[in-house]
Design a protein around this motif. Structure first.
Motif, mmCIF file in Angstrom:
data_model
loop_
_atom_site.group_PDB
_atom_site.id
_atom_site.type_symbol
_atom_site.label_atom_id
_atom_site.label_comp_id
_atom_site.label_asym_id
_atom_site.label_seq_id
_atom_site.Cartn_x
_atom_site.Cartn_y
_atom_site.Cartn_z
ATOM 1 N N GLN A 1 -8.175 -3.914 -2.574
ATOM 2 C CA GLN A 1 -9.628 -3.999 -2.595
ATOM 3 C C GLN A 1 -10.115 -4.509 -1.240
ATOM 4 O O GLN A 1 -9.560 -5.465 -0.701
ATOM 5 C CB GLN A 1 -10.093 -4.942 -3.704
ATOM 6 C CG GLN A 1 -9.794 -4.450 -5.110
ATOM 7 C CD GLN A 1 -10.437 -5.348 -6.142
ATOM 8 O OE1 GLN A 1 -11.664 -5.411 -6.270
ATOM 9 N NE2 GLN A 1 -9.599 -6.052 -6.894
ATOM 10 N N LEU B 1 0.830 -1.194 0.000
ATOM 11 C CA LEU B 1 0.000 0.000 0.000
ATOM 12 C C LEU B 1 0.864 1.244 0.000
ATOM 13 O O LEU B 1 0.517 2.258 -0.608
ATOM 14 C CB LEU B 1 -0.927 0.000 1.227
ATOM 15 C CG LEU B 1 -2.115 -0.959 1.208
ATOM 16 C CD1 LEU B 1 -2.916 -0.808 2.483
ATOM 17 C CD2 LEU B 1 -3.003 -0.704 0.004
ATOM 18 N N ARG C 1 -3.488 -0.284 -4.696
ATOM 19 C CA ARG C 1 -4.750 -0.155 -3.973
ATOM 20 C C ARG C 1 -5.281 -1.523 -3.599
ATOM 21 O O ARG C 1 -5.510 -2.362 -4.455
ATOM 22 C CB ARG C 1 -5.784 0.589 -4.834
ATOM 23 C CG ARG C 1 -7.141 0.767 -4.159
ATOM 24 C CD ARG C 1 -8.094 1.476 -5.109
ATOM 25 N NE ARG C 1 -9.400 1.674 -4.507
ATOM 26 C CZ ARG C 1 -10.367 0.761 -4.472
ATOM 27 N NH1 ARG C 1 -10.158 -0.426 -5.009
ATOM 28 N NH2 ARG C 1 -11.533 1.018 -3.916
ATOM 29 N N ASP D 1 -15.479 -2.521 -2.012
ATOM 30 C CA ASP D 1 -15.250 -3.115 -3.329
ATOM 31 C C ASP D 1 -16.017 -4.409 -3.533
ATOM 32 O O ASP D 1 -16.205 -4.833 -4.683
ATOM 33 C CB ASP D 1 -13.753 -3.397 -3.511
ATOM 34 C CG ASP D 1 -12.928 -2.129 -3.530
ATOM 35 O OD1 ASP D 1 -13.070 -1.344 -4.484
ATOM 36 O OD2 ASP D 1 -12.154 -1.917 -2.582
ATOM 37 N N LYS E 1 -3.111 -3.470 6.265
ATOM 38 C CA LYS E 1 -1.837 -2.883 5.848
ATOM 39 C C LYS E 1 -0.716 -3.917 5.937
ATOM 40 O O LYS E 1 0.152 -3.982 5.052
ATOM 41 C CB LYS E 1 -1.525 -1.663 6.714
ATOM 42 C CG LYS E 1 -2.483 -0.496 6.482
ATOM 43 C CD LYS E 1 -2.260 0.624 7.482
ATOM 44 C CE LYS E 1 -3.289 1.738 7.296
ATOM 45 N NZ LYS E 1 -3.144 2.815 8.316
ATOM 46 N N VAL F 1 -7.696 2.803 5.657
ATOM 47 C CA VAL F 1 -6.790 2.137 4.723
ATOM 48 C C VAL F 1 -6.686 2.827 3.373
ATOM 49 O O VAL F 1 -5.895 2.399 2.518
ATOM 50 C CB VAL F 1 -7.197 0.658 4.497
ATOM 51 C CG1 VAL F 1 -7.144 -0.105 5.799
ATOM 52 C CG2 VAL F 1 -8.577 0.549 3.862
ATOM 53 N N ARG F 2 -7.435 3.883 3.174
ATOM 54 C CA ARG F 2 -7.408 4.558 1.874
ATOM 55 C C ARG F 2 -6.676 5.881 1.955
ATOM 56 O O ARG F 2 -6.544 6.491 2.999
ATOM 57 C CB ARG F 2 -8.859 4.788 1.384
ATOM 58 C CG ARG F 2 -9.612 3.484 1.138
ATOM 59 C CD ARG F 2 -9.286 2.868 -0.193
ATOM 60 N NE ARG F 2 -9.671 1.478 -0.331
ATOM 61 C CZ ARG F 2 -10.898 1.040 -0.647
ATOM 62 N NH1 ARG F 2 -11.867 1.898 -0.783
ATOM 63 N NH2 ARG F 2 -11.126 -0.239 -0.801
ATOM 64 N N GLY G 1 -17.263 3.099 -0.447
ATOM 65 C CA GLY G 1 -16.059 2.610 -1.107
ATOM 66 C C GLY G 1 -15.809 1.131 -1.017
ATOM 67 O O GLY G 1 -14.750 0.649 -1.441
ATOM 68 N N LEU H 1 -12.544 1.628 5.901
ATOM 69 C CA LEU H 1 -12.191 2.155 4.587
ATOM 70 C C LEU H 1 -11.420 3.472 4.690
ATOM 71 O O LEU H 1 -10.467 3.718 3.937
ATOM 72 C CB LEU H 1 -13.461 2.325 3.747
ATOM 73 C CG LEU H 1 -14.138 1.019 3.324
ATOM 74 C CD1 LEU H 1 -15.501 1.302 2.703
ATOM 75 C CD2 LEU H 1 -13.264 0.248 2.354
ATOM 76 N N THR H 2 -11.818 4.327 5.600
ATOM 77 C CA THR H 2 -11.114 5.598 5.795
ATOM 78 C C THR H 2 -9.676 5.348 6.269
ATOM 79 O O THR H 2 -8.737 6.034 5.836
ATOM 80 C CB THR H 2 -11.858 6.470 6.836
ATOM 81 O OG1 THR H 2 -13.162 6.760 6.343
ATOM 82 C CG2 THR H 2 -11.109 7.772 7.092
#
Length: 307
Positions: A11, A4, A9, A42, A270, A306-307, A40, A303-304
């Motif tokens: 999923q 990462l 990216r 996937d 991560k 790891v993005r 978000g 999601l927040t």
């Protein structure tokens, strides 16, 4: 190996609210699926649990009981149909179907329908099952589970690639039949399992493998992911397949309810990205919330992070 930090990216998908207290909120499944996709997510997944035996012959995950959440479980096919109709982008998948329970002709129809409803977004995750109580309930001898899965894979292949379809096997007989309706695209088959026979089946018959970890009980990625996948790839090479074509989707089951679950799951994802070839994970939050909105808050948090 990319990570990462290097820009690849990951999923990230989540299990639908299918079991436990959230199963009683079934009318909100469409809202959950649509909102999770907007946040978000996937992919969206279902489990396949039939019973919660009072005195199980084999308990869940090495215990002598079944989790209380399995006392209330919604049907996986109905939920995926709802999720397919409520979303536009997210993959929908089964994690995992206890495949030997099902007639292959009926299963082919159900999976083809889900693929059509989703516009070609279906990933069937299949396995042999493990609960003797459930096998007795569906009238299928558990000792036949491996050979039945192999035969079902043969039938699915025919229904998805041929017309007419005909099959004459040990367990099922299908006389020649027209089969015009096909999936939008042939669904990639992912198989689960760590036993030697299961890994050999992945290597020779599947498009991908479904390893699993269960923090904080099972977290060693070398043991759970890297070493078994190396074995699978070696078996694939020996069978004349390109081992690089085999994919993985890692299942993450945080089995203990925790106020730090978002951070714990994000840190795990991560670490997965940095130390394995996995580029798609699914997170099962079955034990973490009793309300749909609570689940959505957790989805948003992961999601927040790891993005």
């Amino acid at each position: 190996m990319t990570s990462l930090r290097e820009g690849t990216r990951m999923q990230v998908g989540f299990t639908l609210p299918q079991a436990g207290a959230v199963a009683w909120q079934a009318p909100q499944i469409a809202r959950y699926a649509g909102t999770a996709e907007q946040l978000g997510a996937d992919s969206l997944w279902v489990i396949d649990r039939l019973l919660a035996p009072v005195q199980p012959e084999v308990g869940y995950n090495g215990s002598d009981t079944f989790p209380v959440q399995f006392q209330s479980v919604l049907d996986p096919f109905a939920l995926l149909a709802v999720a397919a109709s409520a979303t536009e982008r997210a993959t929908i998948g089964t994690n995992i179907l206890n495949t030997p329970w099902y007639s292959p002709a009926l299963l082919a129809r159900m999976l083809t329908t889900l693929d059509q409803l989703s516009g070609g977004r279906l990933i069937p995750g299949l396995g042999v099952g493990w609960s003797p109580d459930e096998f007795r309930a569906v009238g299928v001898p558990m000792r036949e589970r491996g050979e039945r899965l192999d035969e079902i894979l043969d039938v699915l292949e025919r229904f998805w690639t041929a017309d007419p379809v005909e099959h004459h096997g040990k367990h099922w007989q299908i006389d020649a039949t027209h089969s015009a309706l096909k999936p939008v695209r042939k669904p990639p088959i992912y198989l689960a399992g760590f036993a030697p026979a299961a890994m050999r089946r992945v290597a020779t018959r599947a498009d991908g493998w479904l390893p699993a970890i269960a923090p904080p009980v099972l977290t060693d990625l070398d043991t759970a992911v890297n070493k078994p996948m190396a074995t699978i790839r070696q078996l694939a090479s020996e069978a004349g397949r390109d081992p690089g074509e085999l994919d993985m989707i890692l299942r993450i089951y945080p089995v203990v309810r925790s106020v730090t679950v978002v951070t714990d799951v994000a840190d795990t994802i991560k670490r997965v990205a940095e130390t394995t070839d996995v580029r798609h994970v699914l997170v099962d939050l079955l034990y973490q919330a009793d309300e749909i909105d609570q689940l959505l808050e957790l989805v948003s948090g992961v999601l927040t992070a790891v993005r």
